[in-house]
Write a protein that holds these residues in place. Sequence first.
Motif, PDB file in Angstrom:
ATOM      1  N   VAL A 146       7.666 -22.468  20.964  1.00 18.70           N
ATOM      2  CA  VAL A 146       7.743 -23.931  21.028  1.00 18.70           C
ATOM      3  C   VAL A 146       6.365 -24.524  21.282  1.00 18.70           C
ATOM      4  CG1 VAL A 146       8.684 -25.876  22.325  1.00 18.70           C
ATOM      5  CG2 VAL A 146      10.151 -23.933  21.753  1.00 18.70           C
ATOM      6  N   LEU A 147       5.599 -23.927  22.212  1.00 18.95           N
ATOM      7  CA  LEU A 147       4.259 -24.435  22.522  1.00 18.95           C
ATOM      8  C   LEU A 147       3.318 -24.255  21.341  1.00 18.95           C
ATOM      9  CD1 LEU A 147       3.887 -23.109  26.190  1.00 18.95           C
ATOM     10  CD2 LEU A 147       4.452 -25.428  25.450  1.00 18.95           C
ATOM     11  N   HIS A 186       4.184 -23.924  17.904  1.00 16.89           N
ATOM     12  CA  HIS A 186       4.548 -24.583  16.648  1.00 16.89           C
ATOM     13  C   HIS A 186       4.961 -26.036  16.811  1.00 16.89           C
ATOM     14  CE1 HIS A 186       4.121 -20.814  14.597  1.00 16.89           C
ATOM     15  NE2 HIS A 186       5.073 -20.229  15.300  1.00 16.89           N
ATOM     16  N   ARG A 187       5.228 -26.488  18.041  1.00 18.32           N
ATOM     17  CA  ARG A 187       5.569 -27.882  18.310  1.00 18.32           C
ATOM     18  C   ARG A 187       6.723 -28.377  17.416  1.00 18.32           C
ATOM     19  NH1 ARG A 187       3.077 -29.029  23.114  1.00 18.32           N
ATOM     20  NH2 ARG A 187       0.945 -28.220  23.099  1.00 18.32           N
ATOM     21  N   PRO A 188       7.908 -27.788  17.519  1.00 19.64           N
ATOM     22  CA  PRO A 188       9.025 -28.265  16.695  1.00 19.64           C
ATOM     23  C   PRO A 188       9.409 -29.689  17.073  1.00 19.64           C
ATOM     24  CG  PRO A 188       9.809 -26.731  18.361  1.00 19.64           C
ATOM     25  CD  PRO A 188       8.314 -26.699  18.426  1.00 19.64           C
ATOM     26  N   PRO A 191      12.000 -30.033  20.768  1.00 21.15           N
ATOM     27  CA  PRO A 191      11.777 -28.861  21.627  1.00 21.15           C
ATOM     28  C   PRO A 191      12.895 -28.626  22.638  1.00 21.15           C
ATOM     29  CG  PRO A 191      10.318 -30.667  22.255  1.00 21.15           C
ATOM     30  CD  PRO A 191      10.974 -31.075  20.973  1.00 21.15           C
ATOM     31  N   TRP A 220      15.316 -25.811  22.025  1.00 22.11           N
ATOM     32  CA  TRP A 220      14.783 -24.464  22.248  1.00 22.11           C
ATOM     33  C   TRP A 220      14.656 -24.161  23.729  1.00 22.11           C
ATOM     34  CZ3 TRP A 220      15.130 -21.592  18.154  1.00 22.11           C
ATOM     35  CH2 TRP A 220      15.093 -22.203  16.903  1.00 22.11           C
ATOM     36  N   TRP A 221      14.353 -25.192  24.548  1.00 20.76           N
ATOM     37  CA  TRP A 221      14.333 -24.962  26.011  1.00 20.76           C
ATOM     38  C   TRP A 221      15.719 -24.519  26.476  1.00 20.76           C
ATOM     39  CZ3 TRP A 221       9.633 -24.511  26.073  1.00 20.76           C
ATOM     40  CH2 TRP A 221       8.688 -25.495  25.814  1.00 20.76           C
ATOM     41  N   ALA A 270      12.090 -18.825  17.210  1.00 20.25           N
ATOM     42  CA  ALA A 270      11.126 -19.775  17.783  1.00 20.25           C
ATOM     43  C   ALA A 270       9.693 -19.440  17.404  1.00 20.25           C
ATOM     44  CB  ALA A 270      11.279 -19.798  19.304  1.00 20.25           C
ATOM     45  N   ARG A 328       9.417 -25.430  12.716  1.00 20.70           N
ATOM     46  CA  ARG A 328       9.054 -26.847  12.635  1.00 20.70           C
ATOM     47  C   ARG A 328       9.983 -27.619  11.703  1.00 20.70           C
ATOM     48  NH1 ARG A 328       3.607 -24.607  12.762  1.00 20.70           N
ATOM     49  NH2 ARG A 328       3.718 -24.407  10.490  1.00 20.70           N
TER      50      ARG A 328
END
Length: 460
Positions: A33-34, A36-38, A41, A44-45, A222, A228
């Motif tokens: 997540v950090l 690729h910055r979808p 987010p 995913w968290w 992820a 993305r």
Amino acid sequence: MVGFFIVPDGSLLQVVWQVGIGWVAAGAIVLGVLRHRPAVPALWWLIAAGVAGNAAGIGVETVLTRLQVDGGFPSWADAAYLSLYPLTAGGLMMLIRHRSPSRNWTTAVDATTLTTGIGLLAWIFMIQPAATDPSIGLLGHIVSVAYPIGDIVLLAMTVRLLLDGAGRNVALRWVLTALLCFLGGDSAWVVVNQVNFEPGPLAHKALASVFLAGYFAFAAAALHPDVRAATRPAPARPIRPGRGLLAVLTATSLIAPVLLLAETAMGQVDDALAIGIGCVALFLLVLARMSQLLTQLDVQSQKVRELAVTDELTGLPNRRAWNAELPRALERSRRDGRPLTVALLDLDHFKRFNDSYGHPAGDRLLKEAAAAWQAHLRTVDTLARYGGEEFIVMLPDATRDAAHQIIDRMRAATPLGQTFSAGVATLAPGEHSDELLARADAALYDAKRAGRDRVAVAAG
């Protein structure tokens, strides 16, 4: 994963290894997540928290066992195991909502049908026995039921993602793989418990490895760059099901009656209420699906009818529509004793325009001319495309002089600096539609011979 099979079975190292795999996978999700910055987010968290919580349950269960804390069933380990379901389901709900912002009811009905059929099986073989087990208290019943219900929720979301075409995205393919791992692992344990099979060390590791593979699949999702694009709206799915999906929906719809026949053959129907509710639900879902198909058929039939009488380029009625309408207009004119005038229009030097500027420019001229001319007609008038660069106008209750004025206004409005020639004819007593059109056509050629960019009126 290889190391998990190598470490001694039942050892503390094996437990640390399992929990470590889960937590490393959760950390990899965070890292993905950090990196690729979808777009969303938060989903995913939630999945990362579910994976970490589920893996932590292995450690909690081991600690309680080694400390000989016999809290019975359920224990704190079950709370950790169960955390996977609401957290992952919450993330998947976000994913589905972003991929289907317009609420694809077709996909929803299909997913509900499949889930209802599988849910009926889960109720009979898992949920009902757990809910009626006298050896556990109320909390035990709730937790026992929570596991299969959690699987049913994940199954529904898996089916929804599959039907939405999630397999086209690599990251979502990994998400589906993870979900199938968890569903497959839980199903395997259900079979093991149903047949009272006691798995040995190797079989136990093999079953546990299915869940570890699920952790890794979430992490792979992820970490993949496609993450993305995972929440981009899915393309619209055709309402008509493919053969494979139709076969699956048919098999699912037959689950309830097959269960009823099976219990009847065994001499005792123990689940009549559940099977009856399942039959009703599946029947209503089949009706809903049929209604969607019939609605689509009506829409497509209407489009076909419109296309049959509409010119695709200009949106005007085409020659077929004109030929159907003209006899009716003639009949109304004779019945009401009112005049009827038609005018044939032909764009001047259209071939030269096409050769000079290209066919796209010619198409644009036809469309813009049709729109400009339509603005200068009365509500009762009908403009149609007769073919190529030729148009025809029906002017009810218009004399030759009135029609001449209307056509002149249209001529002045012709766009892109172009002109047209026109022939006007008013219906004569006893005249047929072919004769009326022939006189308008003759007048059109008179206008062309006279130098174009003018209106000629037929005698009579």
